[in-house]
Scaffold this motif. Structure first.
Motif, mmCIF file in Angstrom:
data_model
loop_
_atom_site.group_PDB
_atom_site.id
_atom_site.type_symbol
_atom_site.label_atom_id
_atom_site.label_comp_id
_atom_site.label_asym_id
_atom_site.label_seq_id
_atom_site.Cartn_x
_atom_site.Cartn_y
_atom_site.Cartn_z
ATOM 1 N N GLN A 146 5.881 24.192 -2.641
ATOM 2 C CA GLN A 146 5.457 23.752 -1.320
ATOM 3 C C GLN A 146 3.961 23.421 -1.354
ATOM 4 N N GLY A 147 3.656 22.195 -1.035
ATOM 5 C CA GLY A 147 2.257 21.792 -0.942
ATOM 6 C C GLY A 147 1.746 22.092 0.452
ATOM 7 N N LEU A 148 0.721 22.880 0.553
ATOM 8 C CA LEU A 148 0.243 23.330 1.859
ATOM 9 C C LEU A 148 -1.261 23.096 1.988
ATOM 10 N N TYR A 149 -1.659 22.515 3.127
ATOM 11 C CA TYR A 149 -3.085 22.433 3.430
ATOM 12 C C TYR A 149 -3.481 23.710 4.157
ATOM 13 N N VAL A 150 -4.331 24.496 3.525
ATOM 14 C CA VAL A 150 -4.733 25.787 4.094
ATOM 15 C C VAL A 150 -6.057 25.601 4.841
ATOM 16 N N PRO A 151 -6.137 26.135 6.072
ATOM 17 C CA PRO A 151 -7.386 26.015 6.827
ATOM 18 C C PRO A 151 -8.474 26.927 6.269
ATOM 19 N N PHE A 152 -9.620 26.388 6.039
ATOM 20 C CA PHE A 152 -10.761 27.152 5.518
ATOM 21 C C PHE A 152 -11.984 26.906 6.398
ATOM 22 N N TRP A 153 -12.814 27.934 6.515
ATOM 23 C CA TRP A 153 -14.130 27.782 7.133
ATOM 24 C C TRP A 153 -15.160 27.740 6.013
ATOM 25 N N LEU A 154 -16.069 26.791 6.093
ATOM 26 C CA LEU A 154 -17.134 26.700 5.097
ATOM 27 C C LEU A 154 -18.464 27.016 5.771
ATOM 28 N N TYR A 155 -19.126 28.039 5.288
ATOM 29 C CA TYR A 155 -20.359 28.503 5.917
ATOM 30 C C TYR A 155 -21.572 28.041 5.108
ATOM 31 N N ASP A 156 -22.466 27.319 5.779
ATOM 32 C CA ASP A 156 -23.766 27.002 5.190
ATOM 33 C C ASP A 156 -24.750 28.019 5.750
ATOM 34 N N CYS A 157 -25.547 28.586 4.896
ATOM 35 C CA CYS A 157 -26.351 29.716 5.346
ATOM 36 C C CYS A 157 -27.706 29.728 4.667
ATOM 37 N N HIS A 158 -28.689 30.214 5.408
ATOM 38 C CA HIS A 158 -30.032 30.374 4.860
ATOM 39 C C HIS A 158 -30.406 31.842 5.008
ATOM 40 N N ALA A 159 -30.635 32.505 3.863
ATOM 41 C CA ALA A 159 -30.961 33.930 3.886
ATOM 42 C C ALA A 159 -32.461 34.100 3.689
ATOM 43 N N ASP A 160 -33.061 34.882 4.549
ATOM 44 C CA ASP A 160 -34.507 35.080 4.480
ATOM 45 C C ASP A 160 -34.799 36.544 4.777
ATOM 46 N N GLY A 161 -35.669 37.145 3.963
ATOM 47 C CA GLY A 161 -35.973 38.536 4.252
ATOM 48 C C GLY A 161 -36.683 39.246 3.138
ATOM 49 N N THR A 162 -36.639 40.575 3.236
ATOM 50 C CA THR A 162 -37.372 41.425 2.303
ATOM 51 C C THR A 162 -36.434 42.482 1.751
ATOM 52 N N MET A 163 -36.597 42.753 0.470
ATOM 53 C CA MET A 163 -35.849 43.856 -0.135
ATOM 54 C C MET A 163 -36.822 44.823 -0.780
ATOM 55 N N GLY A 164 -36.559 46.119 -0.630
ATOM 56 C CA GLY A 164 -37.404 47.145 -1.237
ATOM 57 C C GLY A 164 -36.645 47.842 -2.353
ATOM 58 N N PHE A 165 -37.370 48.203 -3.399
ATOM 59 C CA PHE A 165 -36.748 48.861 -4.550
ATOM 60 C C PHE A 165 -37.589 50.057 -4.984
ATOM 61 N N ASN A 166 -36.918 51.039 -5.577
ATOM 62 C CA ASN A 166 -37.628 52.102 -6.291
ATOM 63 C C ASN A 166 -37.557 51.765 -7.765
ATOM 64 N N GLY A 167 -38.751 51.596 -8.367
ATOM 65 C CA GLY A 167 -38.771 51.204 -9.774
ATOM 66 C C GLY A 167 -39.537 52.195 -10.619
ATOM 67 N N THR A 168 -39.238 52.233 -11.889
ATOM 68 C CA THR A 168 -39.982 53.097 -12.818
ATOM 69 C C THR A 168 -40.420 52.289 -14.030
ATOM 70 N N ARG A 169 -41.578 52.702 -14.576
ATOM 71 C CA ARG A 169 -42.028 52.160 -15.858
ATOM 72 C C ARG A 169 -42.247 53.341 -16.794
ATOM 73 N N VAL A 170 -41.925 53.161 -18.040
ATOM 74 C CA VAL A 170 -42.003 54.257 -19.002
ATOM 75 C C VAL A 170 -42.942 53.871 -20.142
ATOM 76 N N ARG A 171 -43.843 54.803 -20.492
ATOM 77 C CA ARG A 171 -44.766 54.574 -21.603
ATOM 78 C C ARG A 171 -44.664 55.781 -22.533
ATOM 79 N N ALA A 172 -44.600 55.526 -23.825
ATOM 80 C CA ALA A 172 -44.444 56.632 -24.784
ATOM 81 C C ALA A 172 -45.492 56.530 -25.881
ATOM 82 N N TRP A 173 -46.000 57.690 -26.320
ATOM 83 C CA TRP A 173 -46.937 57.731 -27.438
ATOM 84 C C TRP A 173 -46.851 59.106 -28.097
#
Lengths: 355, 271
Positions: free
Chosen positions: A150-177
């Motif tokens: 059965q060939g079926l045309y399925v209804p779809f919504w296509l969303y165009d979007c613009h994402a804008d914002g800020t993300m925060g992270f906890n980061g680490t750096r490691v130094r060895a000697w």
């Protein structure tokens, strides 16, 4: 109340079928071959001659828990179908029909991707999909019978979007000697903030409750550069659904997918500078600049093997096939034991002769 | 007088029987007499020495090699290093084998030396010639097996284990894996088999819910306007460096001894 559109051969008046392979309308009775414009012009005349007053009396409209009935203009049969069906075939004469109201009653699609894969190719697509799977039951590929396509045309919504914002992270750096007596490891902890923007185009979400979301997702990707302006002619010869989940209802799914990708993109932008990076805060605004309603081509295939039915879906544009193949449990056990025995022997030989 | 004569010949006969075995010197192909079991620490019973000597003679004859067991209480010999004391059991064992046992010639063989010095009990195995490649890859395994006997003061048992391991390697070419090794390999096999089949099953269903929209990102649209970091704190951990230390001295592996001959072995190990 549904308004029916069917396409008849300008030469002999027989029902026309749309050929995905040729991308033209063909008449199975007189062999006529017509382009879209010719058929539509001829069809306008046919519609003008139709007595809509008589027709409306025979249509019961939406009733009986979401069903509608229509009268075939070719043979006069009255057929009951789902209220959301936009295009179908008359089960008596095979005439292709389009129920205009279900297509245009609420929102007319912004576009449509016509079927590019012909039904004749599906047998080969199914065979190719089954190839290479060692756990398939014996003779599945050769003995599997295609029962229904059965060939079926399925209804779809296509969303165009613009994402804008800020993300925060906890980061680490490691130094060895090291010095003569000790090894030292210094771990520095940082709060990292990244502000930016990213755009998304045509994120698809199916608008049909009857279609499983995982199944429709798996059919991606579609080539959206091939979207055509909507015309009823494309529906001829295929079944088409009208959406029953509107754009607002489907929005959370699109949002979830987009937010996940935004987080991944922001994280990958700053990851290179840190040994570990964990998202801690997110403030992303999504501006849904545009939503389009389109019909996308999907084939549904039902096959049978040893009395069991199997269902697959095929992207009607790209030919990508999705579905769950059956697993032969005996073969599966044999493979597990066979691979296990081979690995056991290799590991034992390695432990005995090399270690 | 007759009795004395009988006693004299009787002793000669007894010596003739015992000489090829324990605490004796044996005539090699080169014509040089070398001891097979030198129990200077006196930790082997005479009967055990006889049995071990017989076994060594059998193995040497069968596999054309030299097998030596040496037990000592100190590592000092007048004929070695000008009478200076050795502190490395491997160097001592190598020199003992090359200069005392083989008279300065390079001969295929394997020697086990057990030092019963009350301050530092250790043992060492040294291989020479063709035995280097035969035993080198399994040296840890041999050490481990002998160690089990030595820690329980089963010195005859250690010597028997040593000979048994030599014989097994010659007869089979490998050491049969232990039950634990077989169990681990079996577990690995079953796990890999299960994972592989699970992967194959997974490949038969390509219906999955999409969780991201990465493929719909507009190319070149990602723009980072600002990125900054704020230092919070840091901590430093220190751990003592591991210094390489092998009790009893003497590293393993293949190397050239003071005689100029190549030797293999596992170095000195305490017990």
């Amino acid at each position: 109340m549904s308004e029916l559109v069917s396409f008849k051969c300008p030469n002999c008046g027989s029902p026309l079928m749309y050929s995905a392979e040729k991308r033209r309308f063909t008449c199975e009775y007189c062999g006529g071959d017509f382009d879209f414009e010719t058929v539509q012009n001829a069809d306008v005349n046919a519609d003008a001659e139709f007595d809509w007053g008589d027709y409306k009396e025979n249509v019961s409209g939406e009733s009986l828990e979401g069903t509608v009935s229509y009268v075939c203009r070719s043979c006069g049969a009255e057929v009951v179908t789902d209220a959301t069906t936009a295009a179908s075939l008359c089960p008596y004469c095979g005439n292709a029909i389009v129920m205009e109201e279900n297509v245009s009653g609420l929102i007319k699609p912004n576009g449509i991707i016509p079927f590019r894969v012909d039904k004749k190719q599906l047998k080969e697509i199914v065979a190719n999909y089954c190839k290479g799977h060692k756990l398939l039951p014996k003779n599945f590929i050769t003995d599997q019978k295609i029962e229904k396509i059965q060939g079926l045309y399925v209804p779809f919504w296509l969303y165009d979007c613009h994402a804008d914002g800020t993300m925060g992270f906890n980061g680490t750096r490691v130094r060895a000697w090291s010095d003569a007596r000790y090894n030292y490891t210094e771990t520095s902890f940082y709060y990292v903030e990244c502000e930016g923007e990213v755009g998304f185009s045509k994120v698809p979400v199916d608008g049909s409750m009857r279609m499983g979301d995982p199944l429709m997702d798996s059919l991606e990707p579609f080539d959206f550069s091939d979207i055509q302006d909507f015309a009823y002619g494309y529906l001829s010869g295929f079944v088409a659904d009208r959406f029953d989940q509107d754009a607002d209802y489907c929005l959370p799914r699109a949002t979830s997918r987009i937010k996940s990708s935004v987080a991944t993109t922001f994280t990958s932008a700053v990851r290179g500078y840190y040994a570990t990076l964990t998202p801690s805060r997110s403030n992303i605004a999504l501006d849904h600049t545009q939503v389009n309603y389109v019909l996308l081509p999907v084939y549904f295939i039902t096959t049978s093997f040893n009395g069991q039915k199997y269902e697959y879906a095929v992207n009607g544009q790209t030919g990508k096939m999705v579905g769950e193949l059956p697993v032969d449990s005996r073969r599966s056990t044999r493979y597990m034991l066979g691979i296990g025995a081979a690995v056991f022997a290799a590991a034992l030989a390695f432990a005995t002769f090399i270690l | 007088m007759k009795k004395r004569l009988f006693a004299f010949f009787g002793i000669l006969l007894l010596l003739g029987v015992l000489l090829p075995f324990a605490g004796s010197r044996r005539a090699l192909a080169a014509g040089q007499a070398c001891p097979q079991i030198i129990d200077e620490a006196d930790i082997l019973k005479p009967t055990a020495e006889m049995e071990l000597g017989a076994k060594i003679a059998e193995l040497e004859s069968k596999y054309q090699t030299n097998i030596v067991i040496l037990t000592v209480t100190d590592m000092q010999r007048d004929e070695l290093k000008g009478g200076q004391r050795y502190y490395d059991i491997q160097a001592f064992t190598e020199d003992y084998y090359d200069f005392v046992y083989c008279g300065g010639q390079e001969k295929d063989g394997i020697i086990l030396c057990v030092n019963m010095d009350y301050q530092n009990r250790e043992y060492c195995i040294v291989t020479t010639g063709k035995e280097i490649n035969r035993f080198q890859s399994k040296m840890d395994y041999i050490y481990e097996k002998i160690y089990e006997n030595l820690t329980r003061a089963e010195y005859e048992g250690a010597a028997e284990t040593y000979l048994k391991l030599i014989e097994t390697k010659y007869r089979l070419g490998f050491y049969p894996p232990s039950l634990g090794t077989v169990a681990v390999c079996l577990a690995i096999g079953l796990l890999v088999g299960w994972l592989a089949t699970k992967g194959m099953k997974g490949g038969m269903n390509n219906v999955h819910m999409a969780t991201s929209a990465g493929s719909y990102m507009i190319p070149g649209s990602f723009n980072v306007r600002r990125q900054n970091e704020m230092f919070l704190y840091s901590n430093i951990t220190q751990t003592a460096r591991q210094t390489e230390h092998r009790e009893g001295g003497g590293g393993g592996g293949i190397h050239i001894g003071s005689s100029g001959f190549s030797h293999g072995g596992g170095g000195g190990h305490s017990f």
